[in-house]
Enzyme design. Structure first.
Site, mmCIF file in Angstrom:
data_model
loop_
_atom_site.group_PDB
_atom_site.id
_atom_site.type_symbol
_atom_site.label_atom_id
_atom_site.label_comp_id
_atom_site.label_asym_id
_atom_site.label_seq_id
_atom_site.Cartn_x
_atom_site.Cartn_y
_atom_site.Cartn_z
ATOM 1 N N ASP A 404 -6.794 -1.573 -10.534
ATOM 2 C CA ASP A 404 -6.727 -1.335 -9.109
ATOM 3 C C ASP A 404 -8.098 -1.707 -8.560
ATOM 4 O OD1 ASP A 404 -5.930 -0.259 -6.642
ATOM 5 O OD2 ASP A 404 -7.019 1.570 -7.112
ATOM 6 N N GLU A 516 -15.217 -1.449 9.289
ATOM 7 C CA GLU A 516 -15.586 -1.255 10.685
ATOM 8 C C GLU A 516 -16.588 -0.128 10.825
ATOM 9 O OE1 GLU A 516 -11.848 -0.953 12.903
ATOM 10 O OE2 GLU A 516 -12.287 -3.034 13.420
ATOM 11 N N PHE A 558 -6.056 -6.471 14.574
ATOM 12 C CA PHE A 558 -6.224 -7.269 13.371
ATOM 13 C C PHE A 558 -4.868 -7.497 12.722
ATOM 14 C CE2 PHE A 558 -6.661 -7.795 8.869
ATOM 15 C CZ PHE A 558 -7.721 -8.674 8.761
ATOM 16 N N ASP A 836 -6.898 4.784 -9.834
ATOM 17 C CA ASP A 836 -7.340 6.128 -9.505
ATOM 18 C C ASP A 836 -6.424 6.831 -8.520
ATOM 19 O OD1 ASP A 836 -7.988 4.565 -7.316
ATOM 20 O OD2 ASP A 836 -9.530 5.985 -6.695
ATOM 21 N N ASN A 839 -1.085 5.393 -5.715
ATOM 22 C CA ASN A 839 -0.429 4.094 -5.629
ATOM 23 C C ASN A 839 -0.470 3.357 -6.950
ATOM 24 O OD1 ASN A 839 -3.200 3.855 -5.404
ATOM 25 N ND2 ASN A 839 -3.047 1.898 -4.363
#
Lengths: 1133, 337
Positions: A404, A516, A558, A836, A839
């Site tokens: 991942d 951001e 975006f 971790d 997902n």
């Protein structure tokens, strides 16, 4: 129409068009229709396997499905039923023991699962029902219930957001435990729902449950006072997923649409299936061979027995008449029982004890991982965790590593590194240098120590402050006060940036992307602070400590295709400005040519250093331009059809003709030693694939930073972007690209030299492959079956020829799909997944070995993993040192076990030729039982726990050593044949050596003769000593434990034999061994033959070891396992 | 806080960190070659000693099955012949060094047959009177006779006790001079003194009340040796020797030793006559019977296998060490420079 859209979105799958209808709050939509509550599954999560009632039968059934257990059961039953040479206790007792212990262990594990399930299922949630709030257990939530969730609670099921406590009808959610994205996502309430949920009368029609986290289609019918119902479309932005956590919102109300095992989270979980290691498969294969040997031995003996008996006088000599029962038995039945008796006699060739020893080795061996202090992380104060000990050796066999990105390779902690304004590089050096926090480092030489104009600087920083969707964190009560105080301080202290910064840093920002936040924080360091957005006005605190106000007109969001975002703001002075930031490739074509060159250099250098780069551009919109853009945007937003496409067109129209101001470089801090770890893994011959849900750019820069992609790596990209470039149908484009890449990477690649694995440093062109989730699903679920298979193959071949593969924008289940695909590809390579977050759970479960990182948030991955380590860097030692050693240990254990039982039983088999095939055991029952339990089990167990044929430091320093054991090298048929032949050789030697000695059984100096039990005892003594010393010969690492156990078992054997033969045992029917051992030792000949046979058995082994010493340039690496080369390795240190 | 950390931190011991001090032996040429030479030489030495010893052992085997018509025992090989006696003559040219051991040998006789081997009752044989009345069922089919009286000793092994008897005469000037045969100490000491016991009943005969002698026996167990009352019942030496089952179908068992009187030094050169009471039928299963005279050394009876094996292995070791030396001189030494 909805049907049609549903159809399209679901890829035309006709079977799944069925939608479900949900009555919000179980209120019937119209008075005329009778309300029939539809049946849906309840909200119970079940991960346990057994119940109290079915535990015993189900568990026993599952245990006896194991080939070995079944075999022992059969042997036991045969012993009970048929008159056999050994008593049923000899095999029944160990079997009972093994079965019981396993059942207890599995029962306990299931009890833990029950407990965990209950914790989730009994969790109390608030449900709005009949005008009141009711506390309900989570498992009792039904589809249609209106559920209230408070801040920091997780959603108990999939909800459609109806009401939020925030003014703007949004709520923030973090899905960290679902897809690993820890940022806050904004979800919206369904528009036009009534404030009073009690009077809301609505139905929801939505698709059947499906696992894709990012897809949801539905519509809501709202009935108001018998008017025509209003219809609102529902998308993923309205759906709150079970497992996600509510953030920054006091409370929300939502209606349950999917519950229990139908939630997207549950659908993304795969059952935790029993993982079996490749070694176990090897064991089973060997077991079958030995079973064949066993059966053929029994068959040979039975056949020969009846051939032999057919000769006159042999069947029933006068001194050995048959009993009445024997005479009456049917011939064929007799043959069959004889066959079974032989089976029982030789059954020790496959001992129960091997399984027990293997299990013990795995269980005890796994403690060394837990105990390793190198795995201890002082930050979280924890070491490694072992959830499954079954897979220790698999750690030494890994060929593919799926990792991942977020939280695994990177810390998911963005930091502003530098920026480039108008071609000048600014690197931030802790606010100590110049007053304004700026310092110029290595700009172009001619412009050394120069800066861009102040105006440009400020424009750039303003752009950073404005062009984002960041929100200032609204902290809770006490936080509020603190923040106010903070601002006061800021106002008061003002000018000096040095003081302001550390305080300002504490300011919390929330954004959909951590980049951001990093940019806003970066701007803050340079003196421009974003104060927040209040009613469409953005406030900025500039360097002079003045507050600047900008009216936010539009946000051009975006998206991954455009790969940029813009804002349109109006300054106080009335200018309308458009600020745009995005990936270089998407910005450069839209700005003036001459500006690009100045910045491109910086951007490229930053990118190769692994930073995430963004370019910033702006343009001043004239009034007409703005008016046009404004109109276009508004129109597109309101469009009901093809809204996305329309918006995109307007965006593209607006974002043109900009001027480039600068670029930024943000570092996603890699985990400690991530690059070194990846390098070591690749050096060890593993292929590293990065599977991430993140954006491609981000992931790519991480890959560069981890040195998975190198400067000279040619990237083959197969993403939505490349597919759309051609302007043709996606499918066709996909087809072309696949073929093209295949040609490049597979066909044109220089043929891999035999024997030499491609290494990351090899001269040939390296390829990196990039694919994203959408494209992957096209590859995997292509419209036609044949294409799908073909694409899959092409894809796999390309991937296998690339040094690294990056898969981005992956849904959790897609990650698992990838793992599964590789796992089932040719040669069925061993895969390892490391991650971790929740997902990663599905891929952790899917891979042969699943590793969880003990991240800061969420323990889902750790709980579902086989091994958990605190940091990525620990993977290196786990695989290269522990994995390698475990593999060598267990491989040797297995081979040795088969060997020692072959040479144990072979003499007994040969003896049948000399005893009229009468199933006469050669060894006493005590020896038969104790051989595997006591005399020879401890040394191999100690060996398999402590052996270090190469010491750990060397293993860690030379990653290539890992390749020596790749592909199950020590458990292939070659080594197995070698061990088997060795066993046969030893068995023959033992038996015939003693046989020739017994040509004259008068072996004592008093002329007395030895009988059959003496014969067996001599053979057995030679056997025990030989197999133990053979192990001693293989042991490269003699700790005091090895000494103790090896010499101890030999001493124990001698002691036991004296003891066993020294007493008339009252419980024994026959005192067969009475003083046999002692008498044997009083015979010099017996001593001499024992010494002779032991030495003769071991000499070839020693010779082989000496002559096998490899020569040539590769000797030092290849020789890893042979003893002589060990010296070399030691010398090299 | 510190405590918590200590609780979680793995122990830093040599064992848990897999860093136990270890001896790491290396089989290098420097060890293996001298090792092979030493082992080889030692084996050759032992081999020579064994071979010489084995060669010095005198052995005399006489088959008396009586298959051949010329054999003096041919007449006795007829299964119907009862109480048949035959006489074998032989001569020795040199002194047959004493003590001489007198073995009888049987071939193609499967004492190691499983059902045969288990067919005995060790409890009965250790003098347990309960097992006189009801022998263990392992003794079948030699458990009870037709009248349902128990056999004592029961079982196939005891039943098939070897019952040929021998008398040895030296022919001195045409007259037969008895060579005394010593029947003591031919069985294992532990068998005679511990493992096999007669019931503590005097006279021994009473213990056998209500039992019958085994089917093939001519005398009951308590009358096996009329000359020595301590050699009767289950501790009769011949019985004990027989009960220790042979390992292989061709076996020999110790019958007597010649240790007494004029023959303590051995059998002098001369002619001898062996008188055989031929009782034991072997022809039905194509067996053979023989008597063996042999003396023994420290290594037991004559056995050439051991000596030859030691010599072969010893020389092999030496040869291998030479080969290794050549191999290493040719290939290894330049590499190490």
């Amino acid at each position: 129409m909805l049907r049609r859209r549903l159809n399209r979105l679901l890829g035309g799958d006709e079977r799944r068009v069925d939608s479900r209808t949900i009555y919000v709050g179980h209120r019937s939509c119209s008075a005329t229709e009778a309300f029939i509550p539809p049946k849906f599954c309840d909200n119970r999560i079940v991960s346990s396997k057994y119940t109290v009632w079915n535990f015993l039968p189900k568990n026993l059934f599952e245990q006896f499905r194991r080939i070995a257990n079944f075999y022992f059961l059969i042997i036991f039953l045969v012993q009970v039923i048929v008159d056999t040479p050994t008593s049923p206790v000899t095999s029944g007792l160990p079997l009972f023991f093994v079965i019981t212990v396993t059942a207890i262990k599995q029962g306990y594990e299931d009890w833990l699962r029950h407990k965990a399930d209950n914790e989730v299922n009994k969790y109390l949630v608030t449900v709005l029902e009949d005008g009141g709030r009711i506390q309900k257990e989570s498992e009792k939530i039904k589809v249609g219930d209106v559920v209230e969730v408070e801040e920091d609670e997780t959603f108990p099921c999939d909800l459609i957001l109806l009401q939020s406590s925030r003014d703007d009808d949004t709520c923030f959610v973090t899905t960290a435990s679902l897809d690993g994205e820890s940022n806050h996502k904004t979800h919206y309430t369904v528009p036009d729902t009534e404030k009073d949920l009690e009077s809301l009368n609505a139905t929801i029609e939505c698709e059947q449950p499906q696992p894709d986290l990012y897809k949801f289609v539905g519509r809501m019918h709202i009935y108001k006072n018998d008017q025509e119902p209003t219809v609102r479309s529902l998308g993923p932005e309205n759906l709150l997923l079970k497992g996600a956590t509510l953030k920054n919102t006091q409370k929300i109300c939502g209606v349950a649409v999917y519950t229990g095992m139908e939630t997207k989270m549950a659908l993304n979980y795969q059952g935790k299936s029993q993982k079996r290691s490749a070694v176990e498969k090897s064991i089973n294969a060997f077991l079958l061979v030995y079973l064949c040997i066993l059966v053929s031995k029994a068959l040979v003996c039975t056949t020969l027995k009846y051939v032999w008996q057919s000769k006159p006088g042999q069947d029933e000599p006068w001194y050995n008449e048959k009993t009445q029962r024997e005479k009456e038995t049917n011939l064929y039945l007799k043959m069959f029982t004889d066959f079974l008796s032989f089976m029982v006699l030789f059954n020790f060739i496959i001992p129960v004890s091997m399984y027990v020893t293997v299990e013990m080795q795995k269980f005890l061996g796994s403690f060394f991982i837990t105990w390793d202090k190198d795995f201890f992380d002082p930050e979280i104060k924890e070491g490694a965790l072992v959830n499954t000990s079954d897979l220790n050796e698999e750690l030494g066999q890994v060929e593919y590593v799926f990792t991942d990105k977020t939280g695994t390779l990177t810390q998911n902690n963005m930091e502003f590194i530098e920026c480039c304004i108008d071609g000048f590089q600014y690197k931030y050096r802790d606010a100590s240098s110049e007053l304004d926090g700026f310092c110029v480092t290595d700009g172009p030489v001619s412009k050394l120590q120069q800066k861009a104009g102040r105006e440009k600087e400020e424009l750039f920083l303003r752009a950073l402050c404005l062009c984002h969707t960041v929100q200032v964190k609204e902290s809770a009560e006490q936080g509020q006060g603190q923040r106010d105080g903070l601002i006061d301080e800021v106002d008061g202290l003002g000018v000096d940036g040095e003081v302001v910064h550390p305080l300002q840093e504490q300011r919390g920002f929330i954004a959909s992307s951590p980049d951001e936040v990093a940019l806003v924080k970066g701007a803050m360091r340079y003196g421009f602070t974003f104060l927040g957005l209040e009613s469409k006005t953005m406030k900025i605190l500039n360097r002079n400590n003045d507050v600047e106000m900008y009216e936010l007109l539009h946000v051009l969001n975006f998206d991954p295709v455009r790969r940029r975002m813009s804002v349109i703001v109006r300054s106080k002075s009335g200018d309308t400005l458009l600020f745009c930031k995005g990936a270089d490739s998407s910005i450069f074509p839209r700005v003036r040519r001459e500006e690009v060159e100045r910045i491109r250099m910086h951007v490229e250098r930053n990118a190769t250093e692994g930073y995430r780069t963004l370019c910033v551009a702006y343009k001043i919109l004239s009034a007409e331009e703005y008016a046009q853009a404004d109109a276009g945007l508004r129109e597109a937003r309101l469009a009901l059809q093809d809204r996305e496409e329309k918006l995109m067109t307007v965006y593209n129209q607006v974002e043109t003709g900009m001027s480039l101001i600068g670029a930024t470089a943000v570092e996603d801090r890699l985990q400690e030693e991530a690059a070194e770890t990846m390098e070591a893994l690749q050096g060890a011959g593993m292929k590293v694939w990065v599977l991430t849900g993140d954006k491609m750019e981000t992931a790519k820069s991480t890959c560069y930073a981890c040195r998975l992609f190198q400067r000279n790596t040619e990237l083959l990209e197969l993403t939505v972007r490349t597919l759309e470039d051609g302007g043709r149908r996606r499918e066709e484009r996909l087809h072309d690209l696949l073929l093209e890449y295949h040609k490049k990477a597979v066909q044109d690649a220089p043929p891999v030299k035999a024997g030499v694995t491609r290494s990351w440093s090899s001269a040939g062109q390296d390829y990196g492959f990039i694919i994203d989730g959408a494209t992957l699903s096209m590859v995997l679920n292509s419209s036609s079956e044949s294409n799908s298979n073909r694409y899959k193959n092409l894809f796999l071949q390309i991937c296998q020829n690339c040094t690294s593969v990056l898969c981005c924008r992956m849904a959790p289940l897609q990650k698992a799909q990838i793992v599964k695909m590789v796992k089932n590809s040719k040669g069925s390579p061993i895969t390892l997944s490391i991650g971790d977050g929740a997902n990663d759970v599905s891929m952790i479960l899917e891979a042969h070995v699943g590793i969880g990182i003990k991240g800061k948030e969420g323990r889902q991955a750790v709980r579902n993993s086989d091994y958990a380590i605190p940091k990525l860097k620990h993977l290196k030692k786990l695989l290269l040192a522990h994995g390698h050693l475990y593999y060598v240990r267990i491989a040797h254990l297995v081979q040795y076990f088969f060997y020692k039982n072959l040479c144990f039983i072979l003499p007994q088999f040969l003896y049948q030729f000399f005893c009229g095939y009468s199933q006469q055991p050669l060894y006493d029952a005590a020896y038969l039982t104790m051989y595997n339990i006591c005399f020879t089990s401890m040394p191999i167990l100690a060996y398999s726990l402590l052996e270090q044929h190469i010491c750990m430091e060397v293993l860690l320093d030379n990653a290539t050593l890992y390749r020596e054991i790749a592909k199950n090298a020590m458990l292939r048929w070659g080594p197995f044949l070698y061990w088997t032949l060795l066993g046969v050789f030893h068995g023959l030697l033992f038996f015939f050596g003693v046989r020739f000695l017994f040509s004259n059984p008068a072996l004592q100096d008093n002329g007395q003769v030895f009988g059959n039990w003496s014969y067996g005892t001599i053979v057995f003594t030679v056997l025990v000593f030989t197999v133990t010393l053979k192990l001693a010969l293989d042991t490269r690492h003699w700790t005091w434990i090895n000494h103790f156990v090896i010499w101890g078992s030999l001493a124990f054997y001698v002691f036991f034999s004296f003891f066993w033969g020294g007493i008339i045992w009252p419980f024994l029917r026959q005192q067969r061994l009475y003083f046999v051992f002692a008498n044997m030792l009083s015979s010099v000949s017996a001593w001499l033959v024992i010494i002779l046979l032991i030495l003769l058995s071991l000499l070839p082994e020693i010779l082989l070891v000496v002559f096998r010493k490899p020569r040539g340039p590769h000797a030092r690496q290849i020789a890893a396992v042979t003893p002589l080369s060990y010296k070399h390795l030691k010398e090299r240190e | 806080m510190v405590k918590e950390e200590l609780a979680n931190r793995p122990d830093n011991t040599a064992f848990t960190q897999q860093r136990l001090p270890a001896w790491q032996p290396m089989l290098s040429a420097g060890i293996v070659i001298p090792g092979f030479v030493i082992i080889g030489l030692a084996f050759i030495g032992i081999g020579v000693a064994l071979f010489v010893t084995s060669q010095s052992i005198q052995l005399l085997e006489l088959d008396y099955t009586g298959v051949e018509q010329t054999s003096p025992c041919f007449k006795c090989s007829d299964p119907n012949a009862k109480n048949c006696m035959c006489e074998l003559t032989f001569s020795t040219d040199t002194l047959f060094k004493g003590p001489v051991f007198f073995y009888y040998g049987l071939s193609n006789y499967f004492q190691n047959y499983r059902s045969y081997g288990v067919s005995k009752d060790d409890d009965q044989l250790s003098g347990n009177l309960d097992n006189f009345k009801s022998p263990s069922d392992t003794c079948a089919p030699y458990e009870y006779d037709r009248n349902n009286k128990p056999f004592v000793p029961c079982g196939a092994v005891a039943n098939s006790l070897f019952n040929d008897t021998f008398k040895l005469y030296q022919i001195v000037n045409g007259a037969k001079k008895v060579v005394p045969l010593d029947g003591k100490g031919i069985s294992w000491w532990t068998d005679y003194n511990i493992k096999y016991r007669n019931p503590a009943v005097t006279p021994l005969k009473n213990a056998f009340n209500g039992t019958v002698k085994p089917l093939y026996w001519s005398k009951p167990a308590y009358e096996l040796d009329p000359s020595d009352p301590a050699n009767n019942g289950f501790i009769n030496q011949d019985f004990l020797v027989w009960m220790r089952r042979a390992a292989l179908p061709d076996f020999r068992k110790l019958y007597r030793r010649i240790t007494d009187g004029d023959y303590a030094e051995g059998l002098p050169a001369g002619n001898y006559s062996l008188q055989i009471a031929y009782n034991y039928p072997v022809l039905s299963f194509e067996g053979r019977k023989k008597v063996v005279f042999s003396n023994v050394s420290w290594m037991g009876g004559k056995n050439e296998f051991l000596g030859i094996a030691y010599l072969v292995i010893g020389s092999l070791c030496v040869v291998m060490s030479v080969v290794m030396l050549i191999v290493y001189a040719k290939f290894k030494f330049p590499e190490e420079e």
